[in-house]
Design a protein around this motif. Sequence first.
Motif, PDB file in Angstrom:
ATOM      1  N   ALA A 184      71.598  61.566 -70.548  1.00  0.00           N
ATOM      2  CA  ALA A 184      71.982  60.478 -69.646  1.00  0.00           C
ATOM      3  C   ALA A 184      70.968  60.265 -68.537  1.00  0.00           C
ATOM      4  CB  ALA A 184      73.360  60.761 -69.047  1.00  0.00           C
ATOM      5  N   HIS A 185      70.201  61.316 -68.189  1.00  0.00           N
ATOM      6  CA  HIS A 185      69.251  61.237 -67.076  1.00  0.00           C
ATOM      7  C   HIS A 185      67.883  61.784 -67.497  1.00  0.00           C
ATOM      8  CE1 HIS A 185      72.463  60.272 -64.193  1.00  0.00           C
ATOM      9  NE2 HIS A 185      73.185  61.160 -64.833  1.00  0.00           N
ATOM     10  N   PRO A 186      67.261  61.177 -68.513  1.00  0.00           N
ATOM     11  CA  PRO A 186      65.987  61.731 -68.997  1.00  0.00           C
ATOM     12  C   PRO A 186      64.883  61.732 -67.958  1.00  0.00           C
ATOM     13  CG  PRO A 186      66.409  59.571 -69.964  1.00  0.00           C
ATOM     14  CD  PRO A 186      67.669  59.989 -69.280  1.00  0.00           C
ATOM     15  N   ALA A 187      64.865  60.752 -67.056  1.00  0.00           N
ATOM     16  CA  ALA A 187      63.813  60.709 -66.040  1.00  0.00           C
ATOM     17  C   ALA A 187      63.960  61.832 -65.023  1.00  0.00           C
ATOM     18  CB  ALA A 187      63.806  59.363 -65.329  1.00  0.00           C
ATOM     19  N   LEU A 188      65.184  62.332 -64.837  1.00  0.00           N
ATOM     20  CA  LEU A 188      65.367  63.479 -63.952  1.00  0.00           C
ATOM     21  C   LEU A 188      64.879  64.759 -64.614  1.00  0.00           C
ATOM     22  CD1 LEU A 188      68.873  62.882 -62.298  1.00  0.00           C
ATOM     23  CD2 LEU A 188      66.606  62.355 -61.400  1.00  0.00           C
ATOM     24  N   ARG A 200      56.746  60.647 -68.803  1.00  0.00           N
ATOM     25  CA  ARG A 200      56.584  61.911 -69.513  1.00  0.00           C
ATOM     26  C   ARG A 200      57.181  61.870 -70.917  1.00  0.00           C
ATOM     27  NH1 ARG A 200      57.260  66.146 -65.761  1.00  0.00           N
ATOM     28  NH2 ARG A 200      57.612  67.532 -67.556  1.00  0.00           N
ATOM     29  N   ALA A 201      56.695  62.758 -71.776  1.00  0.00           N
ATOM     30  CA  ALA A 201      57.118  62.770 -73.177  1.00  0.00           C
ATOM     31  C   ALA A 201      58.608  63.043 -73.333  1.00  0.00           C
ATOM     32  CB  ALA A 201      56.314  63.814 -73.954  1.00  0.00           C
ATOM     33  N   CYS A 202      59.139  64.018 -72.596  1.00  0.00           N
ATOM     34  CA  CYS A 202      60.568  64.318 -72.730  1.00  0.00           C
ATOM     35  C   CYS A 202      61.401  63.066 -72.475  1.00  0.00           C
ATOM     36  CB  CYS A 202      60.978  65.416 -71.751  1.00  0.00           C
ATOM     37  SG  CYS A 202      60.400  67.065 -72.192  1.00  0.00           S
ATOM     38  N   THR A 203      61.072  62.361 -71.404  1.00  0.00           N
ATOM     39  CA  THR A 203      61.803  61.147 -71.051  1.00  0.00           C
ATOM     40  C   THR A 203      61.663  60.087 -72.136  1.00  0.00           C
ATOM     41  OG1 THR A 203      61.486  61.591 -68.707  1.00  0.00           O
ATOM     42  CG2 THR A 203      62.037  59.329 -69.317  1.00  0.00           C
ATOM     43  N   HIS A 204      60.433  59.834 -72.561  1.00  0.00           N
ATOM     44  CA  HIS A 204      60.194  58.777 -73.540  1.00  0.00           C
ATOM     45  C   HIS A 204      60.870  59.077 -74.879  1.00  0.00           C
ATOM     46  CE1 HIS A 204      56.353  57.423 -71.239  1.00  0.00           C
ATOM     47  NE2 HIS A 204      57.430  56.808 -70.804  1.00  0.00           N
ATOM     48  N   CYS A 250      68.215  71.467 -65.486  1.00  0.00           N
ATOM     49  CA  CYS A 250      67.505  71.669 -66.754  1.00  0.00           C
ATOM     50  C   CYS A 250      66.081  71.116 -66.707  1.00  0.00           C
ATOM     51  CB  CYS A 250      68.260  70.992 -67.892  1.00  0.00           C
ATOM     52  SG  CYS A 250      69.946  71.577 -68.149  1.00  0.00           S
ATOM     53  N   ALA A 251      65.644  70.639 -65.563  1.00  0.00           N
ATOM     54  CA  ALA A 251      64.419  69.842 -65.476  1.00  0.00           C
ATOM     55  C   ALA A 251      63.155  70.661 -65.270  1.00  0.00           C
ATOM     56  CB  ALA A 251      64.549  68.838 -64.330  1.00  0.00           C
ATOM     57  N   SER A 252      62.049  70.105 -65.767  1.00  0.00           N
ATOM     58  CA  SER A 252      60.694  70.460 -65.336  1.00  0.00           C
ATOM     59  C   SER A 252      60.108  69.163 -64.798  1.00  0.00           C
ATOM     60  CB  SER A 252      59.858  70.995 -66.495  1.00  0.00           C
ATOM     61  OG  SER A 252      60.380  72.204 -66.986  1.00  0.00           O
ATOM     62  N   HIS A 253      60.480  68.828 -63.586  1.00  0.00           N
ATOM     63  CA  HIS A 253      60.195  67.494 -63.071  1.00  0.00           C
ATOM     64  C   HIS A 253      58.783  67.377 -62.510  1.00  0.00           C
ATOM     65  CE1 HIS A 253      60.573  68.793 -58.898  1.00  0.00           C
ATOM     66  NE2 HIS A 253      61.780  69.328 -59.156  1.00  0.00           N
ATOM     67  N   SER A 254      58.424  66.169 -62.126  1.00  0.00           N
ATOM     68  CA  SER A 254      57.063  65.880 -61.669  1.00  0.00           C
ATOM     69  C   SER A 254      56.914  65.868 -60.154  1.00  0.00           C
ATOM     70  CB  SER A 254      56.602  64.523 -62.230  1.00  0.00           C
ATOM     71  OG  SER A 254      56.524  64.565 -63.636  1.00  0.00           O
ATOM     72  N   GLY A 302      70.278  58.395 -77.110  1.00  0.00           N
ATOM     73  CA  GLY A 302      71.453  59.257 -77.114  1.00  0.00           C
ATOM     74  C   GLY A 302      71.580  60.148 -78.333  1.00  0.00           C
ATOM     75  N   ALA A 303      70.581  60.127 -79.213  1.00  0.00           N
ATOM     76  CA  ALA A 303      70.655  60.928 -80.440  1.00  0.00           C
ATOM     77  C   ALA A 303      70.030  62.302 -80.292  1.00  0.00           C
ATOM     78  CB  ALA A 303      69.975  60.191 -81.595  1.00  0.00           C
ATOM     79  N   VAL A 304      69.243  62.523 -79.233  1.00  0.00           N
ATOM     80  CA  VAL A 304      68.524  63.792 -79.132  1.00  0.00           C
ATOM     81  C   VAL A 304      68.262  64.132 -77.669  1.00  0.00           C
ATOM     82  CG1 VAL A 304      66.240  62.678 -79.334  1.00  0.00           C
ATOM     83  CG2 VAL A 304      66.511  65.089 -79.983  1.00  0.00           C
ATOM     84  N   SER A 305      68.331  65.418 -77.385  1.00  0.00           N
ATOM     85  CA  SER A 305      67.875  65.964 -76.108  1.00  0.00           C
ATOM     86  C   SER A 305      66.662  66.832 -76.397  1.00  0.00           C
ATOM     87  CB  SER A 305      68.971  66.807 -75.453  1.00  0.00           C
ATOM     88  OG  SER A 305      68.473  67.488 -74.310  1.00  0.00           O
ATOM     89  N   VAL A 306      65.574  66.613 -75.685  1.00  0.00           N
ATOM     90  CA  VAL A 306      64.368  67.414 -75.889  1.00  0.00           C
ATOM     91  C   VAL A 306      63.925  68.005 -74.556  1.00  0.00           C
ATOM     92  CG1 VAL A 306      63.582  66.067 -77.873  1.00  0.00           C
ATOM     93  CG2 VAL A 306      62.792  65.450 -75.583  1.00  0.00           C
TER      94      VAL A 306
END
Length: 332
Positions: free
Chosen positions: A227-231, A237-241, A78-82, A248-252
């Motif tokens: 569970a793995h926002p940095a991935l 990045r904004a998605c991770t932060h 699901c990532a757009s990683h760096s 655990g309340a939101v996935s963006v």
Amino acid sequence: MTGAVDLVELWRGGRLESVHQGHAVVMNGAGEVVESWGNPDHVTYPRSSAKIIQALPMVESGVADRMGLTQAHLALSCASHSGAAIHTDPVQRWLDDLGLNDDAFRCGPQWPSDLPARNGLVKTDDSPCRYHNNCSGKHAGFLTMVAANGWGPEYVEADHPLQQVIKTTFEEVCENTSPGWGIDGCSAPNHAMSMRGVAHAMARFAVADDSTTRGAAMVRLREATMAHPALVANVDRACTHLMQAGKGAVSVKTGAEGYFIAIIPGKGLGVALKIMDGGTRASECAMAAILCRLGVLDKDDPLVSRYRNPDLKNFAGLVTGDMRPAAALASV
């Protein structure tokens, strides 16, 4: 029909200097509009915000389990990683497990946006590979589907079985027919959809449970991203932060050209957002503001305020102005 509305403002010296306009809609699992700005029926490409939908067939078909994929694999899909080592190392191991190499990818090589990774390539006079591409996790998932089903290698072609099942899944979860598709930055088809359709799809991810095969797959994917926002993005990045701030309340998930989505399980809501000038800074500000408005994030959390209402600084480090949500989004 309602046009785009002011969503984000930039102020300098007490004067409004710039405005970003766009559309946004919050939907519930029943397909009802909870709140909207601009035109909920505006049709555009969700770009990488659709990756969680593109990964859905891999999980609900059972391929993810048959191929031994972990929660981290699902987050990367699901990532757009760096292009940092935390992304490229597991992607390369994933390829090895499939018995493939970088040539199997149909996304192009891309310089990492992660500075240590980029500097490492520069210092060694090396060139980026396809596994550095921000979509390589998604493409590893694509290749997993190809390997499991014995499909041909040209998996980004619109008539390929993989892309056909993704299109069907996309239209089913959006509960609408896509009017057409364009080629994404990673060479795969990206299907156009109304803001309402995508927000409804995200609300369906939000209310999903284990009572159906598709619902269980949706739960696994949304939980993997949280569970793995940095991935999903990177440590800076904004998605991770925003996911870290949500606890655990939101996935963006961001998408190119100013698109952004959110999945809010505790409230059963989905959000779709499009900034019409394609500005990432504005999509991050507007999404942070909407999530604060919905009571998911705290506007005073430093991880949130750096996107919702950051100071603007010049090269000398002087504060020259600020970016803020427009009045329509500002109240919490």
